[in-house]
Design a protein around this motif. Sequence first.
Motif, PDB file in Angstrom:
ATOM      1  N   ASP A 274      -6.329   0.357   2.430  1.00  0.00           N
ATOM      2  CA  ASP A 274      -5.597  -0.728   1.760  1.00  0.00           C
ATOM      3  C   ASP A 274      -6.524  -1.413   0.730  1.00  0.00           C
ATOM      4  OD1 ASP A 274      -3.783  -2.686   1.029  1.00  0.00           O
ATOM      5  OD2 ASP A 274      -4.175  -3.950   2.774  1.00  0.00           O
TER       6      ASP A 274
ATOM      7  N   TYR B  20      -9.177  -3.476   2.285  1.00  0.00           N
ATOM      8  CA  TYR B  20      -8.766  -4.573   3.163  1.00  0.00           C
ATOM      9  C   TYR B  20      -8.557  -4.133   4.618  1.00  0.00           C
ATOM     10  CZ  TYR B  20      -8.491  -7.714  -0.776  1.00  0.00           C
ATOM     11  OH  TYR B  20      -8.822  -8.497  -1.857  1.00  0.00           O
TER      12      TYR B  20
ATOM     13  N   HIS C 214      -7.332  -9.047  10.340  1.00  0.00           N
ATOM     14  CA  HIS C 214      -7.270  -7.767  11.055  1.00  0.00           C
ATOM     15  C   HIS C 214      -8.552  -6.978  10.846  1.00  0.00           C
ATOM     16  CE1 HIS C 214      -5.142  -7.617   7.082  1.00  0.00           C
ATOM     17  NE2 HIS C 214      -6.127  -6.781   6.854  1.00  0.00           N
TER      18      HIS C 214
ATOM     19  N   PHE D  80       5.061  -5.639   4.039  1.00  0.00           N
ATOM     20  CA  PHE D  80       5.231  -4.419   3.240  1.00  0.00           C
ATOM     21  C   PHE D  80       6.511  -3.709   3.706  1.00  0.00           C
ATOM     22  CE2 PHE D  80       0.276  -4.084   3.344  1.00  0.00           C
ATOM     23  CZ  PHE D  80       0.152  -4.871   2.209  1.00  0.00           C
TER      24      PHE D  80
ATOM     25  N   PHE E  98       0.238  -5.819   8.517  1.00  0.00           N
ATOM     26  CA  PHE E  98       0.115  -5.157   7.215  1.00  0.00           C
ATOM     27  C   PHE E  98       0.303  -3.655   7.431  1.00  0.00           C
ATOM     28  CE2 PHE E  98      -1.617  -9.337   6.777  1.00  0.00           C
ATOM     29  CZ  PHE E  98      -1.189  -9.742   5.525  1.00  0.00           C
TER      30      PHE E  98
ATOM     31  N   GLN F 168      -4.199  -1.395  10.163  1.00  0.00           N
ATOM     32  CA  GLN F 168      -4.848  -2.715  10.148  1.00  0.00           C
ATOM     33  C   GLN F 168      -4.362  -3.477  11.370  1.00  0.00           C
ATOM     34  OE1 GLN F 168      -3.254  -3.425   6.171  1.00  0.00           O
ATOM     35  NE2 GLN F 168      -5.314  -3.790   5.383  1.00  0.00           N
TER      36      GLN F 168
ATOM     37  N   ARG G 179     -13.757 -15.479   0.258  1.00  0.00           N
ATOM     38  CA  ARG G 179     -12.285 -15.469   0.094  1.00  0.00           C
ATOM     39  C   ARG G 179     -11.647 -15.155   1.446  1.00  0.00           C
ATOM     40  NH1 ARG G 179      -8.277 -11.575  -0.711  1.00  0.00           N
ATOM     41  NH2 ARG G 179      -6.614 -12.050  -2.174  1.00  0.00           N
TER      42      ARG G 179
ATOM     43  N   ASP H  68      -9.137 -13.874   3.301  1.00  0.00           N
ATOM     44  CA  ASP H  68      -8.002 -12.995   3.020  1.00  0.00           C
ATOM     45  C   ASP H  68      -6.866 -13.233   4.014  1.00  0.00           C
ATOM     46  OD1 ASP H  68      -6.812 -10.588   1.769  1.00  0.00           O
ATOM     47  OD2 ASP H  68      -7.038  -9.789   3.789  1.00  0.00           O
ATOM     48  N   ALA H  69      -5.659 -13.294   3.490  1.00  0.00           N
ATOM     49  CA  ALA H  69      -4.437 -13.378   4.301  1.00  0.00           C
ATOM     50  C   ALA H  69      -4.541 -14.448   5.394  1.00  0.00           C
ATOM     51  CB  ALA H  69      -4.142 -12.005   4.915  1.00  0.00           C
TER      52      ALA H  69
ATOM     53  N   GLU I 184      -6.805 -17.425   0.496  1.00  0.00           N
ATOM     54  CA  GLU I 184      -5.771 -16.597  -0.132  1.00  0.00           C
ATOM     55  C   GLU I 184      -4.438 -16.960   0.525  1.00  0.00           C
ATOM     56  OE1 GLU I 184      -3.576 -12.533  -0.873  1.00  0.00           O
ATOM     57  OE2 GLU I 184      -4.622 -12.874   0.996  1.00  0.00           O
TER      58      GLU I 184
ATOM     59  N   HIS J 245      -5.393  -8.253  -8.216  1.00  0.00           N
ATOM     60  CA  HIS J 245      -5.312  -6.862  -7.752  1.00  0.00           C
ATOM     61  C   HIS J 245      -4.002  -6.609  -7.015  1.00  0.00           C
ATOM     62  CE1 HIS J 245      -6.279  -9.108  -4.242  1.00  0.00           C
ATOM     63  NE2 HIS J 245      -6.157  -8.050  -3.467  1.00  0.00           N
ATOM     64  N   ASP J 246      -3.312  -7.710  -6.618  1.00  0.00           N
ATOM     65  CA  ASP J 246      -2.055  -7.570  -5.893  1.00  0.00           C
ATOM     66  C   ASP J 246      -0.881  -7.633  -6.864  1.00  0.00           C
ATOM     67  OD1 ASP J 246      -2.922  -7.138  -3.291  1.00  0.00           O
ATOM     68  OD2 ASP J 246      -3.218  -9.277  -2.913  1.00  0.00           O
TER      69      ASP J 246
ATOM     70  N   ARG K 171       0.329  -0.948  -6.564  1.00  0.00           N
ATOM     71  CA  ARG K 171      -0.683  -1.911  -7.008  1.00  0.00           C
ATOM     72  C   ARG K 171      -1.847  -1.206  -7.704  1.00  0.00           C
ATOM     73  NH1 ARG K 171      -1.746  -5.156  -1.561  1.00  0.00           N
ATOM     74  NH2 ARG K 171      -1.746  -3.012  -0.827  1.00  0.00           N
TER      75      ARG K 171
ATOM     76  N   ARG L 278      -5.149  -1.355 -11.094  1.00  0.00           N
ATOM     77  CA  ARG L 278      -6.521  -1.372 -10.556  1.00  0.00           C
ATOM     78  C   ARG L 278      -7.327  -0.211 -11.127  1.00  0.00           C
ATOM     79  NH1 ARG L 278      -5.196  -2.000  -4.067  1.00  0.00           N
ATOM     80  NH2 ARG L 278      -4.263  -4.073  -4.139  1.00  0.00           N
TER      81      ARG L 278
HETATM   82  C1  GLC Z   1      -4.380  -9.711   0.962  1.00  0.00           C
HETATM   83  C2  GLC Z   1      -4.939  -8.811  -0.114  1.00  0.00           C
HETATM   84  C3  GLC Z   1      -4.098  -7.582  -0.206  1.00  0.00           C
HETATM   85  C4  GLC Z   1      -4.100  -6.887   1.139  1.00  0.00           C
HETATM   86  C5  GLC Z   1      -3.690  -7.842   2.261  1.00  0.00           C
HETATM   87  C6  GLC Z   1      -3.971  -7.276   3.610  1.00  0.00           C
HETATM   88  O1  GLC Z   1      -3.129 -10.175   0.653  1.00  0.00           O
HETATM   89  O2  GLC Z   1      -4.978  -9.500  -1.331  1.00  0.00           O
HETATM   90  O3  GLC Z   1      -4.568  -6.722  -1.207  1.00  0.00           O
HETATM   91  O4  GLC Z   1      -3.213  -5.804   1.113  1.00  0.00           O
HETATM   92  O5  GLC Z   1      -4.396  -9.058   2.189  1.00  0.00           O
HETATM   93  O6  GLC Z   1      -5.325  -7.397   3.934  1.00  0.00           O
END
Ligand code: GLC
Length: 720
Positions: free
Chosen positions: A222, A225, A265, A307, A329, A333, A363, A365-366, A407, A474-475, A599, A603
């Motif tokens: 991912d 990620y 995760h 997703f 996700f 993950q 950062r 994430d999520a 994020e 990137h998203d 995505r 990238r």
């Molecule tokens: C965040 C990231 C994304 C990723 C998700 C799961 O949203 O920006 O790219 O898929 O987390 O980790």
Amino acid sequence: MAKKRLQKKREAAKAETPKITTKKVQPIKVETTKTEPVKVETKKTEPIKVETKKVEPAKVETQKAEAVKVETAKVESAKVETKKTETAKVETTKSEPVKLENKRDDDHINRERLARHLDELKWLYCELYQDNPYVTMHLNDLLKVLKKFYDMRNDALKESDLNREKDPTWYKRNDLTCMMMYVNAFAGTLSNLESKLDYIQECNVNYLHLMPLLDSPRGRSDGGYAVADFRKVQEELGTMDDFAALTAACHNRGINVCLDFVMNHTSEDHEWAKRARAGEKEYQDRYFFFDNYDIPSLYEQTCPEVFPTTAPGNFTWLEDLHKHVMTTFYPYQWDLNYRNPIVLNEMIFNMLYLANQGVDIVRLDAVPYIWKQLGTNCRNLPQVHTIVRIMRMICEIVCPGVLLLGEVVMAPEKVVPYFGTVEKPECHLLYNVTTMASTWHTVATKDVSLLRRQLDIISELPRDYVFQNYLRCHDDIGWGLDYEYLENFGIQEVPHKKYLNDFLTGKYPDSFARGELYNDDPRLGDARLCGTTASLCGIERFGFEGNQEGVDRAVRYDITLHAFMLSQSGIPVIYSGDEIGQVNDYSYKDDPEKSDDSRYLHRGKFDWKLAENRHDPATVQGKLFPVLDKLEHIRSSHGIFNSNVPIHTIDTWDNSILAFVRENDEEKFIGIYNFSENDKVAWINEEDGMYTDLISGREMEAKGVQIPAFGCYWLCRNKQ
Ligand code: GLC
């Protein structure tokens, strides 16, 4: 492989629904009310010197934690892993020799910082884990290891911590410009990236967000990620030593480094996941495992899918283990279970380990997803805020120079609480996600009303809050707009999303954009959008058609959108490649590991050949790069762009033209942006004399301003 699991997820989803057997957790009260803006101190302070003389390590005061009345007699079998922390690389050679000046020793500093937060830390931790009989033991473990990380932090980083503590508004001024990039797409490896720092500085970048670079299984990553080891760099990029060397080189040039901390995760290849899979209960307790689909099916009733087409459902059936595991996700993950204090402790140690490698901005994430509760949507729960607050305090104790960037890609009312309050802050920085999405809505509709409203909402927030502004990342671009407001104009969510997507994927003859859909789920009509800024502005379409006039107009639009982004309050973020107008990269479609994730369209590999054109005015790059460069210079040299300077929008009497004012004692700024393909007049009527357009140098009045199609002005007047 992933597909098989998806199929399993779907099959499992058909299983019958049973009864709930979850323990209720007392919600923790989190204070999210707005507070009075605090006065932002902008005076630079003198850097202070760090005392480095080795002193006897002082004991960390943990006895107070014992005062909390909990059962501590029994010791849980789960050991707190502290071994790995010992391996953290301590870099001492590169730091400037530090002098003894104020006679304060390291331990004293650390003790003071701990004392500042200990009460609240204990209170929050114990409340979060009130159902756990070993809460005090876990808290003590946490505190003990914090001290170790502090001791391992190198002198240069400690010195930077002290300087930043003395200058707490260091990230709130107008002098930070961020660029985000994948290391492999930009430079191949970390050490090669080090050799490209000249270019990064030529882009005026002093805040570099490196996309995930930690160990992650190929084909199940991912985009990095899905982390298999938080203390190892992906082999093809280099080593952790290379990373620490890169951060040190960046710091020498005044560049801050940001890294993702993927905390919701781990990869299914992470050691914990492997041991869980091998049947070790202790590690299974770090995730969410279920023997049957009873509870998962209940979660599915209230938990939306992230997703819906590429990884539907929130659980994955593990055939070998005969268990379901929670996977919000991708199926690979595995969601971490933060109800287990060992998970929180260990993840905090991982974060501190990365901070000690020289990461300046972490950062998260999520982050809204990290706490799960049956019967809820498992997003933004109060416990998430408790954990972020704990992490903030821990950074302030161990590495106060480090910032937390949340994020939080959510509706505006969910985003802002992640700043916490002025007295009890959580994240230092958050993404201005609604403004970003509203900008592309404006591109597609040529109507600025929603964007204007959005700017007005943001401008009402305490000036202490710092957003990261961006045009794309990137998203995908998700359509989290203010639909309640749009409904006043008869605009309905689902058909409107379809319109935006149709326009921005170039379905209409007059739509210049070339985007692609992301996670198009026809059941929900909720597709999101992918594409580079240049492709969404028309550079791709008109370039392909050989339409020079079209290309020039598209470049102008690209500049205008960047100018809009750069003039907002907060930190601007440029996605690597956007500064040279790089268009979509369709090659992902031929790569089976990427083809189902659009995505990757935006990238692509950085095109160094194209970058060579950046000083040739006959090329797209030569038309774009120098103007962005100029805008960035103007921004960093005018205090009017400081985050603490208020913004308010003004009427232009034209629905396609947005204008806003920023004003302090020295200057008044008016940004004017034309989102229409026609030349127009902005009917503003400021009676206060002559202005200079900072971009062209032209003198003009701020009255009935003629503005070209897709053009912009940065009018400024000196008040002194
Ligand atoms: C965040 C990231 C994304 C990723 C998700 C799961 O949203 O920006 O790219 O898929 O987390 O980790």
